[in-house]
Motif scaffolding. Structure first.
Motif, mmCIF file in Angstrom:
data_model
loop_
_atom_site.group_PDB
_atom_site.id
_atom_site.type_symbol
_atom_site.label_atom_id
_atom_site.label_comp_id
_atom_site.label_asym_id
_atom_site.label_seq_id
_atom_site.Cartn_x
_atom_site.Cartn_y
_atom_site.Cartn_z
ATOM 1 N N ALA A 50 2.738 -13.121 -1.494
ATOM 2 C CA ALA A 50 3.146 -11.854 -1.373
ATOM 3 C C ALA A 50 3.597 -11.882 0.197
ATOM 4 O O ALA A 50 3.633 -12.795 0.554
ATOM 5 C CB ALA A 50 2.169 -10.694 -1.336
ATOM 6 N N GLY A 52 4.016 -9.194 3.596
ATOM 7 C CA GLY A 52 3.303 -8.227 4.217
ATOM 8 C C GLY A 52 3.745 -8.023 5.843
ATOM 9 O O GLY A 52 4.578 -8.875 6.339
ATOM 10 N N TYR A 281 -0.683 -5.636 6.218
ATOM 11 C CA TYR A 281 -0.654 -4.938 5.157
ATOM 12 C C TYR A 281 0.337 -5.561 3.996
ATOM 13 O O TYR A 281 1.659 -5.668 4.351
ATOM 14 C CB TYR A 281 -0.028 -3.461 5.595
ATOM 15 C CG TYR A 281 -1.143 -2.672 6.455
ATOM 16 C CD1 TYR A 281 -2.301 -3.156 6.369
ATOM 17 C CD2 TYR A 281 -0.533 -1.714 6.873
ATOM 18 C CE1 TYR A 281 -3.281 -2.532 7.250
ATOM 19 C CE2 TYR A 281 -1.672 -0.815 7.731
ATOM 20 C CZ TYR A 281 -3.027 -1.559 7.761
ATOM 21 O OH TYR A 281 -3.904 -0.654 8.467
ATOM 22 N N ASN A 283 2.106 -6.090 0.305
ATOM 23 C CA ASN A 283 2.368 -5.345 -1.321
ATOM 24 C C ASN A 283 2.189 -6.452 -2.103
ATOM 25 O O ASN A 283 2.793 -7.334 -2.307
ATOM 26 C CB ASN A 283 3.812 -5.086 -1.104
ATOM 27 C CG ASN A 283 4.317 -4.020 0.068
ATOM 28 O OD1 ASN A 283 3.500 -3.313 0.208
ATOM 29 N ND2 ASN A 283 5.560 -4.242 0.688
ATOM 30 N N ASP A 285 1.670 -6.885 -6.182
ATOM 31 C CA ASP A 285 2.070 -6.475 -7.378
ATOM 32 C C ASP A 285 0.862 -6.253 -8.271
ATOM 33 O O ASP A 285 -0.134 -6.796 -8.370
ATOM 34 C CB ASP A 285 2.964 -7.804 -8.107
ATOM 35 C CG ASP A 285 3.580 -7.128 -9.313
ATOM 36 O OD1 ASP A 285 2.934 -7.468 -10.376
ATOM 37 O OD2 ASP A 285 4.533 -6.551 -9.231
ATOM 38 N N GLU A 286 1.182 -5.339 -9.185
ATOM 39 C CA GLU A 286 0.039 -5.018 -10.047
ATOM 40 C C GLU A 286 -0.652 -5.884 -10.962
ATOM 41 O O GLU A 286 -1.649 -5.867 -11.428
ATOM 42 C CB GLU A 286 0.370 -3.709 -10.846
ATOM 43 C CG GLU A 286 1.568 -3.892 -11.924
ATOM 44 C CD GLU A 286 1.686 -2.801 -12.697
ATOM 45 O OE1 GLU A 286 0.826 -2.040 -13.110
ATOM 46 O OE2 GLU A 286 2.971 -2.421 -13.134
ATOM 47 N N GLN A 322 1.843 2.503 -5.150
ATOM 48 C CA GLN A 322 2.930 2.855 -4.631
ATOM 49 C C GLN A 322 3.911 2.538 -5.724
ATOM 50 O O GLN A 322 3.862 1.337 -6.262
ATOM 51 C CB GLN A 322 3.468 2.576 -3.371
ATOM 52 C CG GLN A 322 2.649 2.686 -2.090
ATOM 53 C CD GLN A 322 3.093 2.163 -0.885
ATOM 54 O OE1 GLN A 322 4.149 1.247 -0.862
ATOM 55 N NE2 GLN A 322 2.598 2.689 0.416
ATOM 56 N N THR A 323 4.819 3.453 -6.290
ATOM 57 C CA THR A 323 5.788 3.199 -7.329
ATOM 58 C C THR A 323 7.104 3.206 -6.743
ATOM 59 O O THR A 323 7.580 4.436 -6.400
ATOM 60 C CB THR A 323 5.482 4.007 -8.533
ATOM 61 O OG1 THR A 323 4.407 3.934 -8.876
ATOM 62 C CG2 THR A 323 6.602 3.762 -9.670
ATOM 63 N N THR A 329 3.084 -1.250 -6.889
ATOM 64 C CA THR A 329 2.172 -2.204 -5.924
ATOM 65 C C THR A 329 1.300 -1.640 -5.434
ATOM 66 O O THR A 329 0.899 -0.365 -5.244
ATOM 67 C CB THR A 329 3.473 -2.755 -4.942
ATOM 68 O OG1 THR A 329 3.915 -1.556 -3.976
ATOM 69 C CG2 THR A 329 4.618 -3.517 -5.590
ATOM 70 N N TYR A 330 0.269 -2.392 -4.788
ATOM 71 C CA TYR A 330 -0.838 -1.878 -4.056
ATOM 72 C C TYR A 330 -0.971 -2.598 -2.795
ATOM 73 O O TYR A 330 -0.370 -3.536 -2.566
ATOM 74 C CB TYR A 330 -2.301 -2.232 -4.903
ATOM 75 C CG TYR A 330 -2.259 -1.515 -6.044
ATOM 76 C CD1 TYR A 330 -3.361 -0.356 -6.054
ATOM 77 C CD2 TYR A 330 -1.915 -1.762 -7.235
ATOM 78 C CE1 TYR A 330 -3.436 0.330 -7.456
ATOM 79 C CE2 TYR A 330 -1.830 -1.150 -8.386
ATOM 80 C CZ TYR A 330 -2.687 -0.121 -8.666
ATOM 81 O OH TYR A 330 -2.799 0.485 -9.630
ATOM 82 N N THR A 331 -1.665 -1.881 -1.729
ATOM 83 C CA THR A 331 -1.779 -2.328 -0.299
ATOM 84 C C THR A 331 -2.945 -3.324 -0.315
ATOM 85 O O THR A 331 -3.927 -2.589 -0.372
ATOM 86 C CB THR A 331 -1.521 -1.530 0.438
ATOM 87 O OG1 THR A 331 -0.391 -0.499 0.617
ATOM 88 C CG2 THR A 331 -1.715 -1.848 2.210
ATOM 89 N N THR A 348 6.687 -10.193 10.164
ATOM 90 C CA THR A 348 6.762 -10.403 8.681
ATOM 91 C C THR A 348 5.887 -11.599 8.131
ATOM 92 O O THR A 348 6.207 -12.617 8.891
ATOM 93 C CB THR A 348 7.863 -10.293 7.699
ATOM 94 O OG1 THR A 348 8.711 -9.136 8.257
ATOM 95 C CG2 THR A 348 7.993 -10.498 6.497
#
Length: 561
Positions: A50, A52, A281, A283, A285-286, A322-323, A329-331, A348
């Protein structure tokens, strides 16, 4: 003739060499050899990747509660500040003028209170004096009353003597006069006492009034002191102070700028409390969020140091989703030690969260899992009802169609492998599963989560009963033992299938249970495979992969002839 023979011989040699070079090798295309790879032992490191943003653990926004002009800036970007340190000042001339006026009002109120307290003391002293006068008058009244009583006795005695012709008229008149004088004197004393008591009551009222004025003066002083304190607080607020120890990461004001704090507090500085520990932080993925757990090791890189790997650990995965454009996605919060202060806020990070790290495990190449021999259809068996796995939330069993289909296919494959039913039994089992899936889907409409779980359990029980009913006694006993084994100790991992070469040189399916994968290899949790055993990864006549449609045209390699 000789030259002709030599030329013919050379031509024959050239044709023979050409044929030998360009001849098809390995037989016809249908006889292509299978490609294999051995099952070996090694390390499997599964990871979630991911991106962040590096963010301070605590960022404090320093603002101003007052409006005014910035007259002094005492901190800049990257300045180290301490809690309570002044970082900027506002113009305080008007507030100082208000302070001086408020201090004068307090002093005046205190002087008025002194006068009122003096008046109260004087009223109390006058009352004490009036009370003494009342007591003196009462004493005089008592003396006059005694004298009146004596005069009455003397008059009675003289009157008796006069009636017996033993006393004179003058003596009797004198005694009568004394009685009348003392009576008048007593009446006068009573009147003076009443007047003194009335004056005493008036003095009591004056004292109460003076006490009320004193209390009013004290309240006025408190009010003016509170107003003065409010102005002093505003005066203190002209000094903008840092609330924490940290470093200034942003400065949003300039010297001479006017700050307007009428509606909301403007932000003047951003102070990071401690950059030696920093958060990322990310992002997530679900599809990957279920694999993240607190404490998992994380490695990442930043563009500023492309050749350096940093380490961290998962702190938490926030529940708020968050959509964005139908992507959920989740933090994820990753905590990183930043002792050398190399990482800066806003960078980043390209993350790799290690979710599984298996060492010295039996593994198989992923190409072997994708291989399907010619004519082997991709499983189109009706999905059996999925069994709720540990960690599966309420209402999720049966809601994941892809996973349910995979579990149904694995269930069918396990029955075929372990029970080896007859063709008639296979057909009956397929019909039972098809009916069970259709009935389950119809029963799901309009049910709550609890009702769904109850319907799932009932449908699954009915399906197992019907499958057992179509089997002969020997296979039925094996099936019941298999189901008891599944209830007591559910199979771990994901079902899969690989192929090995049988004794007849043809691919032979081997059911396996798979663990985590690193993209190239997958762990073999269980299955009839040994270390070093070769599994088919490709090739063979009309070889196909799992992505080829069932019964589709064979996949051939290019032919030169």
């Amino acid at each position: 003739m000789r030259k002709w023979l030599i030329g013919s011989g050379l031509a024959a040699l050239v044709l023979a060499a050409g044929y030998w070079t360009l001849r098809p090798v390995g037989g016809p295309a249908n006889d292509m050899a299978y490609r294999t790879a051995p099952v070996d032992r090694g390390q499997i490191t599964a990871a979630v990747r991911a991106t962040g943003t590096l963010t301070p653990v605590t960022t404090v926004l320093v603002g101003s509660q007052l409006s005014g002009q910035i007259v002094e800036i005492l901190a800049d970007y990257n300045s180290q500040v301490k809690a309570g340190q002044i970082v900027a000042r506002l113009n305080s001339d008007q507030i100082k003028t208000r302070r001086d006026a408020a201090q004068a009002d307090v002093a005046q109120a205190k002087a008025d209170l002194v006068v009122k307290r003096a008046q109260l003391d004087r009223a109390r002293s006058t009352r004490v004096k009036a009370n003494s006068t009342v007591k003196d008058l009462e004493a005089q009244r008592d003396r006059t009353a005694a004298q009146l009583a004596d005069a009455k006795r003397t008059f009675e005695r003289q009157n008796e003597l006069f009636n017996r012709s033993a006393g004179s008229q003058q003596t009797l008149d004198t005694a009568r006069t004394q009685v009348e004088i003392q009576t008048a004197t007593l009446a006068s004393s009573e009147a003076q006492i009443a007047s003194a008591k009335a004056e005493l009551n008036g003095l009591d009222a004056d004292i109460l009034l003076a006490e009320g004025q004193v209390q009013s003066g004290e309240a006025l002083i408190g009010s003016r002191e509170a107003k003065l304190n409010d102005i002093l607080i505003d005066l203190q607020r002209t000094d903008i102070r840092s609330p924490v120890d940290g470093v200034v990461v942003q400065r949003q004001i300039d010297l001479g700028q006017t700050v307007a704090a009428s509606l909301s507090s403007p932000t003047l500085f951003q102070i990071a409390q401690d950059l030696r520990v920093i958060d990322i932080y990310a992002n997530i993925d679900e599809a990957d969020v279920g694999r993240l757990k607190p404490g998992q090791p994380t490695s990442f890189t930043v563009n500023a140091y492309p050749n350096r790997n940093f380490e961290g650990r998962v702190e938490m995965v926030r529940l708020g989703a968050q959509t964005i454009q139908n992507v959920v996605t989740y933090t994820g919060v990753i905590r990183v030690e930043n002792a050398d202060m190399a990482l800066l806020p806003g960078m980043t990070a390209n993350l790799q969260v290690v979710t599984e790290d298996r060492r010295d495990v039996l593994r198989v190449a992923n190409a072997a899992l994708r291989f399907r021999p010619a004519g082997a259809a991709v499983s189109t068996a009706p999905a059996a009802l999925p069994r709720a796995t540990p960690g599966q939330g309420p209402g999720q069993a049966g809601s994941q169609g892809g996973r349910g289909g995979a579990q149904g296919a694995a269930f069918r494959e396990r029955i075929d492998t372990e029970l080896q039913p007859t063709p008639e039994q296979k057909q009956a089992i397929a019909a039972v599963m098809q009916d069970g899936r259709a009935g389950f889907r119809e029963a799901m409409a309009g049910l709550s989560d609890e009702e769904r779980r109850a319907a799932f359990r009932k449908t699954r029980t009915d399906m197992i009963t019907k499958v057992a009913a179509v089997l002969d006694p020997e296979r039925k006993a094996k099936f019941e033992a298999m189901m008891r084994e599944g209830r007591v100790a559910p199979a771990q991992g994901t079902p899969g299938r690989v192929y090995v070469l049988g004794d007849d040189g043809q691919p032979k399916a081997v059911p396996v249970m798979l663990g985590p994968t690193d993209g190239a290899y997958t762990e073999l949790v269980s299955g009839d495979l040994k270390d070093g055993q070769a599994v088919i990864t490709g090739g063979g006549p009309r070889a196909a992969t799992s992505t080829a449609p069932a019964g589709g045209p064979p996949v051939r390699g290019p032919r030169l002839f």
